[in-house]
Design a protein around this motif. Structure first.
Motif, PDB file in Angstrom:
ATOM      1  N   LYS A 189      13.422  -9.478  -7.695  1.00  0.00           N
ATOM      2  CA  LYS A 189      14.258  -8.708  -6.411  1.00  0.00           C
ATOM      3  C   LYS A 189      14.379  -7.592  -6.060  1.00  0.00           C
ATOM      4  N   ARG A 190      15.283  -6.892  -7.627  1.00  0.00           N
ATOM      5  CA  ARG A 190      14.750  -5.673  -7.362  1.00  0.00           C
ATOM      6  C   ARG A 190      14.244  -4.114  -6.788  1.00  0.00           C
ATOM      7  N   HIS A 191      12.647  -5.224  -7.844  1.00  0.00           N
ATOM      8  CA  HIS A 191      11.555  -3.708  -7.263  1.00  0.00           C
ATOM      9  C   HIS A 191      10.867  -4.478  -5.993  1.00  0.00           C
ATOM     10  N   ALA A 192      10.990  -5.918  -5.036  1.00  0.00           N
ATOM     11  CA  ALA A 192      10.534  -6.129  -3.753  1.00  0.00           C
ATOM     12  C   ALA A 192      11.323  -5.137  -2.763  1.00  0.00           C
ATOM     13  N   LEU A 193      12.677  -6.018  -3.069  1.00  0.00           N
ATOM     14  CA  LEU A 193      13.717  -4.347  -2.329  1.00  0.00           C
ATOM     15  C   LEU A 193      13.574  -3.117  -1.896  1.00  0.00           C
ATOM     16  N   SER A 194      13.522  -2.799  -3.597  1.00  0.00           N
ATOM     17  CA  SER A 194      12.983  -1.020  -3.215  1.00  0.00           C
ATOM     18  C   SER A 194      11.854  -1.377  -1.983  1.00  0.00           C
ATOM     19  N   GLU A 195      10.719  -2.003  -2.478  1.00  0.00           N
ATOM     20  CA  GLU A 195       9.508  -1.850  -1.968  1.00  0.00           C
ATOM     21  C   GLU A 195       9.806  -1.537  -0.882  1.00  0.00           C
ATOM     22  N   ALA A 196      10.207  -2.543  -0.051  1.00  0.00           N
ATOM     23  CA  ALA A 196      10.938  -2.630   1.293  1.00  0.00           C
ATOM     24  C   ALA A 196      11.502  -1.601   1.793  1.00  0.00           C
ATOM     25  N   PHE A 197      12.193  -0.932   1.101  1.00  0.00           N
ATOM     26  CA  PHE A 197      12.708   0.210   1.752  1.00  0.00           C
ATOM     27  C   PHE A 197      11.580   1.368   1.698  1.00  0.00           C
ATOM     28  N   ARG A 198      10.955   1.221   0.623  1.00  0.00           N
ATOM     29  CA  ARG A 198      10.149   2.379   0.998  1.00  0.00           C
ATOM     30  C   ARG A 198       9.133   2.529   2.015  1.00  0.00           C
ATOM     31  N   ILE A 199       8.982   1.467   2.529  1.00  0.00           N
ATOM     32  CA  ILE A 199       7.945   1.337   3.912  1.00  0.00           C
ATOM     33  C   ILE A 199       8.337   1.097   5.174  1.00  0.00           C
ATOM     34  N   THR A 200      10.221   1.076   5.106  1.00  0.00           N
ATOM     35  CA  THR A 200      11.153   1.110   6.196  1.00  0.00           C
ATOM     36  C   THR A 200      10.948   2.062   6.310  1.00  0.00           C
ATOM     37  N   LYS A 201      11.505   2.998   8.768  1.00  0.00           N
ATOM     38  CA  LYS A 201      11.554   4.104   8.805  1.00  0.00           C
ATOM     39  C   LYS A 201      13.113   4.074   8.541  1.00  0.00           C
ATOM     40  N   GLY A 202      13.872   5.297   8.249  1.00  0.00           N
ATOM     41  CA  GLY A 202      15.156   5.266   8.643  1.00  0.00           C
ATOM     42  C   GLY A 202      15.807   4.885   9.869  1.00  0.00           C
ATOM     43  N   GLY A 203      16.636   3.874   9.647  1.00  0.00           N
ATOM     44  CA  GLY A 203      17.066   3.205  11.066  1.00  0.00           C
ATOM     45  C   GLY A 203      16.577   1.768  10.770  1.00  0.00           C
ATOM     46  N   GLY A 204      15.324   1.286   9.987  1.00  0.00           N
ATOM     47  CA  GLY A 204      15.059   0.630  10.704  1.00  0.00           C
ATOM     48  C   GLY A 204      15.692  -0.869   9.665  1.00  0.00           C
ATOM     49  N   PRO A 240       1.322  -1.445   0.366  1.00  0.00           N
ATOM     50  CA  PRO A 240       0.129   0.533   0.156  1.00  0.00           C
ATOM     51  C   PRO A 240       0.203   1.267   0.274  1.00  0.00           C
ATOM     52  N   THR A 241       0.811   2.395  -0.495  1.00  0.00           N
ATOM     53  CA  THR A 241       0.888   3.687  -0.507  1.00  0.00           C
ATOM     54  C   THR A 241       1.027   4.054   0.546  1.00  0.00           C
ATOM     55  N   GLU A 242       0.561   3.991   1.793  1.00  0.00           N
ATOM     56  CA  GLU A 242       0.209   4.972   2.581  1.00  0.00           C
ATOM     57  C   GLU A 242       1.292   4.331   3.990  1.00  0.00           C
ATOM     58  N   TRP A 243       1.289   2.991   3.091  1.00  0.00           N
ATOM     59  CA  TRP A 243       2.930   2.535   4.302  1.00  0.00           C
ATOM     60  C   TRP A 243       3.773   3.033   3.730  1.00  0.00           C
ATOM     61  N   CYS A 244       4.399   3.980   3.168  1.00  0.00           N
ATOM     62  CA  CYS A 244       5.825   4.861   3.032  1.00  0.00           C
ATOM     63  C   CYS A 244       6.597   4.914   4.771  1.00  0.00           C
ATOM     64  N   CYS A 245       7.734   4.732   4.509  1.00  0.00           N
ATOM     65  CA  CYS A 245       8.030   4.987   6.318  1.00  0.00           C
ATOM     66  C   CYS A 245       7.494   4.971   7.657  1.00  0.00           C
ATOM     67  N   VAL A 246       6.519   3.753   7.531  1.00  0.00           N
ATOM     68  CA  VAL A 246       5.544   3.156   8.410  1.00  0.00           C
ATOM     69  C   VAL A 246       6.566   2.137   9.473  1.00  0.00           C
ATOM     70  N   PHE A 247       7.305   1.326   9.078  1.00  0.00           N
ATOM     71  CA  PHE A 247       7.856   0.237   9.537  1.00  0.00           C
ATOM     72  C   PHE A 247       8.738   0.332  10.278  1.00  0.00           C
ATOM     73  N   ASP A 248       9.216  -0.421  11.007  1.00  0.00           N
ATOM     74  CA  ASP A 248      10.535  -0.554  11.721  1.00  0.00           C
ATOM     75  C   ASP A 248      11.636  -1.344  11.030  1.00  0.00           C
ATOM     76  N   GLY A 249      11.246  -2.557  10.849  1.00  0.00           N
ATOM     77  CA  GLY A 249      11.870  -3.499   9.852  1.00  0.00           C
ATOM     78  C   GLY A 249      11.069  -4.450   8.914  1.00  0.00           C
ATOM     79  N   CYS A 250      11.451  -5.028   7.962  1.00  0.00           N
ATOM     80  CA  CYS A 250      11.277  -6.006   6.809  1.00  0.00           C
ATOM     81  C   CYS A 250      11.295  -7.417   7.285  1.00  0.00           C
ATOM     82  N   ILE A 251      11.064  -8.893   7.549  1.00  0.00           N
ATOM     83  CA  ILE A 251      11.527  -9.752   7.643  1.00  0.00           C
ATOM     84  C   ILE A 251      10.571 -10.627   6.241  1.00  0.00           C
ATOM     85  N   SER A 252      11.807 -11.082   5.642  1.00  0.00           N
ATOM     86  CA  SER A 252      11.175 -12.372   4.809  1.00  0.00           C
ATOM     87  C   SER A 252      11.375 -13.457   5.350  1.00  0.00           C
ATOM     88  N   GLN A 253      10.835 -14.511   4.934  1.00  0.00           N
ATOM     89  CA  GLN A 253      11.144 -16.345   5.050  1.00  0.00           C
ATOM     90  C   GLN A 253      10.877 -16.662   3.986  1.00  0.00           C
TER      91      GLN A 253
END
Length: 706
Positions: free
Chosen positions: A39-54, A17-30
Motif C-alpha cells: 500500500k505504501r508503494h501504491a500511495l506513492s505512485e498515486a502521489f507521483r501522478i497527481t498535480k499539486g493541490g490534487g 506510466p512514467t509519463e503520467w507524473c503530475c498529470v491528474f487532478d485526482g486519484c480515486i480507488s473503489q
C-alpha cells in the motif's frame, strides 16, 4: 453528464506510466486498494501522478482496530477475502502522510454500510419467507442470507471497517530568491528556495518572485510545464513578460496587494505633507538664533491650501486621495489619466476633478505620477513636462523609475524648474554613486523604501497561501462573496438598530454563503457595534438558539438565502394573540397566505426543535414564521428581501394592534382584494427590497459621513 467535462484513465496504482507524473487532478480507488500488495508503494505512485493541490479518494474495506477482536479472526478474514498488507484506518492515514499526502483523514462509513447490508438482508429474507423468489435460485439466496448475516456480525465485533481515506497533495512552491521572512508552515504547501543554477524542478506548481527577480520571455518559456502560477511580492508587474505568461497559460498574482497599497499611500502622504512644507530643503538648516522671526522659512504650503495632481488613478493613488481627504476638506485634488478614462467613483467619493495634463502640470503644488510602467508610460514625464510646472511645485515619484526621463529631470532640477524632487524610485536603480542627482540640493532620494516595513514584508509572504487558494483552488470567488456579504450583513444590523427594531445584543440576522455556511452575529455586540469582522460562521456564534433556528430553515429551504429573526414589541404582542396575525392594510400584502405559526417551546436551545421548525416552513410559499409568545422570522432570496419583509411585518403588526386598541369595529379587507394585492406584492418591481434596500444602505452611508 460529466463525460464531456472529465477525462478518466483507468489503471492499477502499482504500475503507472512514467509519463503520467503530475498529470491528474485526482486519484480515486473503489474497493481495489485492499488488494494492493504494497500500500505504501501504491500511495506513492498515486502521489507521483497527481498535480499539486490534487486529491486522493480511497473507498475501501479496512482492518478493524477493536481491542476485543482476536488476531486469528483478523487473519482468517484476510485470507478468505484475498487481502494482503491489511491495515487499520489509522495505519492507512499514517501511510498516506508518510508518502507525502496532506490533510489525510479517515471518513468512517461503517454504520451506513451496516444499514445497507441490513436492508439487503431484510429484502432477501422477505423473498424467501413469502416465497416470492420464483425464477430465482433459492439456494443462492440462502447462501447470500447467511453471508450477509456473517458480515453484519463481523461489523458488530469490529472485524473490519469500511470508509474513505481522503487526502490532498501539497503545492510545491519555490521562491526564486530567499524570502524576506521565513514562511509559516502550511499543511498544503511545501516551500523551498531555488537552487544556484536557477533551473526549477519538474513538479513545481508555484513560482514566487520579488521585484529584482526578472522573468523575461525566454525564462518563462523554460519553466516546467507543471508551473501554473507566478506570485510576485511587488506592486508592479513590469519585471514579468505578461504576454509570455499568458501564452504559456500561467496566471500571475500579486501578494499582499492591499497591504502594499496602504503602505505606499502612508509613505506617499508623509512625503507630500513634508514636501509641501519645504521640509526636505530645511533638513540640516541651522536655527537662526537671535535673528529668528515669524517670517523665517515660511514659504511652505499647508495641505489645506494646496492643489495636488495625480497622473493616473490606480489603487495607490485612490488610497492616497482617501487619506488626504480624511485630513483636509479644503485641499484641491485633481488627476489626469493618459488614456482619458475617467474614474467617476473617485471623483465623487474624494471630490476630485479630472483635468488636462497641461493644466495639471501648470497649476499643481505637487505633481505625482502613479501610472504602471508600459511602453506608453516610459519617459512619460520628460523635460518638456517640467517646463510646464510651477517653480514652487514639488515633484514626487513612487511609480517606476522609467516613468520619468532621468536626464530630462536632472536638467530641470539644475535649471530650477521645480522647487524639489522627491524620488523613491529612479532609473537606473540604484543610481550610480557619481550620478548628478545625488549632489543636487533640490532632490531627495530614498532607496525604494515605500514598502520597507517588517509588517509588509511579513504580509507579502503570509499572503502567498491565499493567492494560491484563490487562484488554483478557485476560492477567490468565495472569498470576495464573503467580504461583500459581511459588509452587507453588518449594514443590516446597523439599519435594524437605526429603526429601533433590535433587542440589546439578542436576536439575529444571517446570510447564506455559496459554501453552505452562513454568517451571523456572535450574540455579544449591540447592533450598531457589529462590523464585518465581528460576524462569525455558522456554528460559531456562541448562541445555540440562533444556530438552531437559522440552521433549521436553511436545511429545508434551499431557496432561502437570508433570515431575519427579531422580537419587536408589536410582533411579540401579535404572537401572543389567540387570533394570530391578521393582514388588514396594504403593507400586509406580502404576507397574505405566506405566514406560518410555530408554538412556543420555551427558549430555543434544544436541537430537537429543528425538525419541528423545519416542518412549519418547508412550504416555499412561506416567507414569515410567527413564533408564538416569542417573536418572528422572515426569509428571503436576498438579505434585502428578508429585511424589508421584517420591516413591513412589524409595521403590519403595529397596524393590527392600533386597530384593536381603538375598540372600533375593524373593516376586514375583501379576500379577493387581499389575494390580488398579494400577487401584486410579488411582482419584480414591487418585490420587498427591490426598491428599498439600496436606499436604506445609502441612508446609512450618509449618516456615517456626517
Amino acid at each position: 453528464g460529466l463525460g464531456g467535462q472529465v477525462s478518466v484513465e483507468t489503471c492499477t496504482f502499482e504500475r503507472l506510466p512514467t509519463e503520467w507524473c503530475c498529470v491528474f487532478d485526482g486519484c480515486i480507488s473503489q474497493d481495489s486498494f485492499i488488494h494492493a500488495f504494497n500500500k505504501r508503494h501504491a500511495l506513492s505512485e498515486a502521489f507521483r501522478i497527481t498535480k499539486g493541490g490534487g486529491w486522493l479518494m480511497v473507498s475501501d474495506l479496512m482492518c478493524g482496530d477493536d481491542a476485543d477482536v482476536s488476531a486469528e479472526e483478523l487473519k482468517s478474514f484476510a485470507q478468505k477475502n484475498n487481502v494482503t498488507n491489511w491495515v487499520t484506518p489509522s495505519q492507512y492515514v499514517a501511510l498516506a502522510t508518510e508518502t507525502g499526502w496532506a490533510e489525510a483523514q479517515f471518513i468512517d462509513c461503517t454504520a451506513q454500510i451496516k444499514v445497507s447490508l441490513q436492508n439487503l438482508l431484510k429484502k432477501i429474507k422477505s423473498l424467501i419467507e413469502t416465497q416470492k423468489h420464483k425464477g430465482l435460485n433459492l439456494k443462492l439466496l440462502q447462501t447470500h442470507r447467511l453471508s450477509l448475516g456473517n458480515r453484519i456480525g463481523q461489523i458488530d465485533r469490529g472485524v473490519f471497517k469500511w470508509g474513505i481515506i481522503a487526502a490532498r497533495k501539497p503545492y510545491d512552491v519555490v521562491f526564486m530568491t530567499i524570502p524576506p521572512v521565513v514562511p509559516k508552515e502550511k499543511s498544503m504547501i511545501t516551500y523551498s528556495t531555488n537552487n544556484v543554477d536557477g533551473i526549477l524542478n519538474f513538479g513545481t506548481d508555484v513560482v514566487v518572485l520579488n521585484i529584482k527577480d526578472k522573468m523575461p520571455r525566454d525564462k518563462i518559456m523554460q519553466l516546467p510545464s507543471t508551473v501554473r502560477l507566478i506570485v510576485t511580492m511587488s506592486a508592479g508587474l513590469d519585471h514579468i513578460d505578461m504576454d509570455a505568461a499568458k501564452e504559456k497559460g500561467l496566471q500571475v498574482r500579486r501578494a499582499a496587494r492591499f497591504q502594499i497599497v496602504k503602505s505606499v499611500a502612508d509613505y506617499l502622504l508623509s512625503n507630500i505633507i513634508f514636501g509641501l512644507r519645504n521640509g526636505f530643503q530645511n533638513i540640516g538648516v541651522p536655527f537662526p538664533g537671535k535673528s529668528w522671526d515669524l517670517s523665517w522659512n515660511a514659504d511652505g504650503v499647508d495641505l489645506d491650501r494646496s492643489k495636488i495632481g495625480f497622473i493616473g488613478m490606480g489603487a495607490i493613488a485612490a488610497e492616497t486621495a482617501r487619506r488626504i481627504r480624511a485630513l483636509s476638506d479644503e485641499c484641491e485634488l485633481v488627476y489626469h489619466i493618459p488614456d482619458g478614462i475617467r474614474s467617476r467613483f473617485e471623483e465623487g467619493t474624494y471630490r476630485m476633478k479630472h483635468i488636462g495634463i497641461a493644466d495639471l502640470y501648470s497649476t499643481c503644488d505637487a505633481v505625482i505620477p502613479m501610472v504602471p510602467l508600459t511602453k506608453a508610460t516610459t519617459n512619460l514625464v520628460d523635460y518638456r513636462a517640467f517646463t510646464m510646472m510651477k517653480n514652487t511645485a514639488i515633484f514626487i515619484n513612487m511609480a517606476r523609475g522609467k516613468v520619468v526621463d532621468t536626464e530630462g529631470m536632472t536638467k530641470a532640477l539644475k535649471d530650477g524648474l521645480v522647487r524639489h524632487a522627491i524620488l523613491d524610485t529612479t532609473e537606473p536603480e540604484p543610481l550610480p554613486a557619481n550620478h548628478e542627482l545625488w549632489g543636487l540640493k533640490n532632490c531627495s532620494i530614498s532607496p525604494h523604501f515605500a514598502t520597507n516595513t517588517t509588517y509588509v514584508r511579513e504580509e507579502l509572504v503570509e499572503d502567498i497561501p491565499n493567492e494560491i487558494e484563490d487562484t488554483l483552488d478557485e476560492r477567490g470567488i468565495l472569498r470576495l462573496e464573503e467580504q461583500r456579504m459581511r459588509k452587507e450583513l453588518s449594514d443590516a444590523y446597523r439599519i435594524t438598530r437605526e429603526f429601533g427594531m433590535d433587542e440589546l445584543v439578542w436576536n439575529h440576522l444571517s446570510v447564506l454563503l455559496s459554501d453552505s455556511s452562513y454568517l451571523i452575529t456572535p450574540g455579544s455586540n449591540m447592533f450598531d457595534d457589529i462590523g464585518p469582522q465581528d460576524l462569525v460562521k455558522s456554528g460559531g456564534s456562541g448562541n445555540v438558539t440562533a444556530d438552531i433556528i437559522h440552521d433549521a430553515v436553511y436545511k429545508v429551504r434551499p431557496d432561502v438565502k437570508a433570515i431575519v429573526h427579531l422580537h419587536t414589541p408589536a410582533t411579540v404582542a401579535v404572537s401572543c394573540l389567540e387570533m394570530g396575525f391578521v393582514p388588514l392594510a396594504q403593507e400586509a400584502a406580502p404576507f397574505v397566505g405566506r405566514v406560518a405559526s410555530y408554538p412556543w417551546h420555551g427558549v430555543s436551545n434544544d436541537w430537537d426543535e429543528q425538525k419541528m421548525i423545519g416542518e412549519k416552513v418547508k412550504d416555499t410559499s412561506i416567507n414569515t414564521l410567527v413564533m408564538e409568545n416569542h417573536g418572528f422570522c422572515t426569509f428571503g432570496k436576498t438579505l434585502g428581501e428578508a429585511w424589508v419583509l421584517a420591516y413591513y411585518f412589524d409595521k403590519s403588526c403595529q397596524t393590527q394592534l392600533n386597530c384593536l386598541q381603538s375598540g372600533a369595529k375593524i373593516r376586514i379587507p375583501d379576500p379577493k382584494v387581499l389575494a390580488h394585492a398579494a400577487q401584486q406584492a410579488m411582482l419584480p418591481e414591487f418585490l420587498p427590497g427591490a426598491c428599498e434596500w439600496d436606499a436604506l444602505r445609502k441612508m446609512l452611508t450618509r449618516k456615517s459621513n456626517r
